[in-house]
Design a protein around this motif. Structure first.
Motif, PDB file in Angstrom:
ATOM      1  N   LYS A 111       0.837  -1.194   0.000  1.00 15.59           N
ATOM      2  CA  LYS A 111       0.000   0.000   0.000  1.00 15.59           C
ATOM      3  C   LYS A 111       0.873   1.246   0.000  1.00 15.59           C
ATOM      4  CE  LYS A 111      -3.736   2.247   2.570  1.00 15.59           C
ATOM      5  NZ  LYS A 111      -4.612   2.167   3.764  1.00 15.59           N
ATOM      6  N   LYS A 124      -5.785  10.826  -0.110  1.00 12.85           N
ATOM      7  CA  LYS A 124      -6.223   9.676  -0.882  1.00 12.85           C
ATOM      8  C   LYS A 124      -5.243   9.495  -2.031  1.00 12.85           C
ATOM      9  CE  LYS A 124     -10.178   7.698  -3.319  1.00 12.85           C
ATOM     10  NZ  LYS A 124     -11.569   7.932  -3.780  1.00 12.85           N
ATOM     11  N   LYS A 126      -3.705   7.547  -5.462  1.00 15.91           N
ATOM     12  CA  LYS A 126      -4.099   6.802  -6.658  1.00 15.91           C
ATOM     13  C   LYS A 126      -2.843   6.518  -7.480  1.00 15.91           C
ATOM     14  CE  LYS A 126      -7.206   6.950 -10.630  1.00 15.91           C
ATOM     15  NZ  LYS A 126      -8.184   7.752 -11.406  1.00 15.91           N
ATOM     16  N   ALA A 128      -3.718   3.157  -5.046  1.00 11.18           N
ATOM     17  CA  ALA A 128      -3.550   2.944  -3.609  1.00 11.18           C
ATOM     18  C   ALA A 128      -2.517   1.852  -3.322  1.00 11.18           C
ATOM     19  CB  ALA A 128      -4.892   2.580  -2.974  1.00 11.18           C
TER      20      ALA A 128
END
Length: 417
Positions: A111, A124, A126, A128
């Protein structure tokens, strides 16, 4: 009424109702405040997407090599504009990272995380998750090779000499599989159009057997290279010119030089004009005997350099007519037999010294036995006589000092009786 007030149950019921009423009022106020707070939060909350944020990997770099890591990710920050501005333009210490500290060699899906953001800002990422590979790190020493490029573009007649470079080997560090694929370490030097020595710092690269680049760390990564550039040259014999004449009585036997050849350096067109080097001259009028003389070698027109600055010229001479003395040359009696004997009175024992004259070469090969002096007594009777010596000397030899007569005594068999 007084009875009700004095009843414990009545008092408990009244207290419970009062508590319930107060809880309801407080609960209504909290809900309202929460509603108001949510409203204002939504009213001032923003988001901003940051593109191409590099990923910082954390792993044991001493023992492993990481591959397949994407160059960057996109990160969307959410929160108040004030906090987002603080994170991006003031603090500037947030990062996207992956943690591989506890991972084993091989393929790993991890991750992407973000740290360094102020409280109240959410992130957040991208994508992830990213797929990466950990490899065992090894170090190997491999020889270095340096090649030349564009040698055919050198000026006419110029050639590249042997390449001198350092280091001759390097340490290569990288993923075990990649290091084991390395076929050679090489650098390239462009010598096209060079007319003098080329010095360069050449980057070194690792290649597999097919000539494809291998991504590894090379230490040192640069080689110091020197390539000598050889100018056109031509080796020609030395032709020694003479002036003046030897003094009378001397003859020139030979005139030679050491070395016998010289190497000229220059353009091809200039070299084509020389089949021999004729820049050396010897004055024979100064030569009295065999001589070794060191002379300077001038650089001819159109030539850049000559291989020697000086040469040694040897002049051999000899006397045209020299003399030589032979001692105790025996005279030969002619005309004697068993009945007629002759003995020498002068010279005693019939031996004389003979001096001859001629060219040195002829005298050097002349032997005593080649000289013959004949005393002919065939027509003489008993007695003492002075007889002319008939010298039979070889051709090209002159007798300069030789006895011309010999005194002999003749005895016959009749006189002895």
């Amino acid at each position: 009424m007084d009875k009700l007030l004095n009843s414990s149950w009545f008092v408990k019921i009244i207290a419970f109702l009062l508590a319930l009423m107060m809880y309801t009022v407080v609960s209504m106020e909290t809900t309202q405040e929460a509603t108001n707070r949510t409203f204002w939060t939504k009213m001032y909350k923003e988001s901003e997407t940051l593109q191409n944020i590099p990923i910082k990997p954390y792993f044991n770099e001493q023992n492993f090599v990481l591959t397949d890591l994407p160059a960057s990710v996109d990160v969307t920050l959410s929160g108040s504009s004030r906090l987002i501005t603080k994170a991006i333009k003031v603090d500037k210490n947030f990062e996207a990272y992956i943690d591989l500290t506890n991972k084993k060699p091989g393929d790993n899906r991890v991750k992407v995380q973000v740290n360094g953001l102020p409280d109240g800002v959410e992130a957040k990422v991208k994508p992830a998750y990213v797929n990466v590979t950990l490899h065992k790190k090894i170090t190997k020493e491999i020889p270095v090779n340096v090649d030349l490029k564009n040698t055919k573009k050198l000026p006419e007649g110029y050639t590249a000499g042997d390449v001198d470079y350092t280091p001759k080997s390097v340490k290569v560090t990288g993923a075990e599989g990649m290091v084991n694929q390395i076929s050679f370490i090489s650098g390239y030097v462009d010598v096209g159009k060079a007319n003098e020595a080329v010095r360069a710092k050449v980057p070194l690269r690792a290649y597999n057997q097919q000539g494809d680049l291998i991504d590894v760390k090379i230490d040192p990564a640069v080689a110091d290279v020197k390539v000598p550039i050889n100018k056109p040259q031509k080796t020609v014999p030395i032709s020694i010119e003479t002036k003046g004449q030897l003094e009378e009585g001397l003859k020139l036997v030979s005139i030679t030089s050491s070395p016998k050849e010289l190497t000229l350096t220059g353009t091809t067109s200039a070299l084509n004009q020389y089949d021999a080097y004729k820049g050396i001259s010897i004055d024979l009028s100064k030569i009295k005997k065999d001589t070794n003389v060191t002379v300077d070698v001038p650089v001819p027109d159109g030539i850049e350099a000559v291989s020697k600055k000086e040469v040694t010229v040897t002049v051999d001479v000899e006397e045209q007519n020299v003399t030589k003395t032979f001692s105790d040359v025996p005279l030969t009696l002619q005309g004697v037999n068993d009945k007629k004997k002759a003995t020498f009175i002068d010279p005693a024992e019939g031996k004389v010294d003979v001096t001859v004259k001629g060219e040195k070469e002829a005298l050097d090969s002349l032997k005593k036995t080649d000289l013959q002096g004949i005393v002919d007594v065939s027509k003489l009777e008993q007695g003492k006589y002075d007889v002319k010596i008939d010298w039979k000397n070889p051709a090209d030899i002159d007798l300069t000092d030789a006895v011309q007569e010999a005194s002999v005594e003749i005895q016959t068999e009749t006189s002895s009786q």
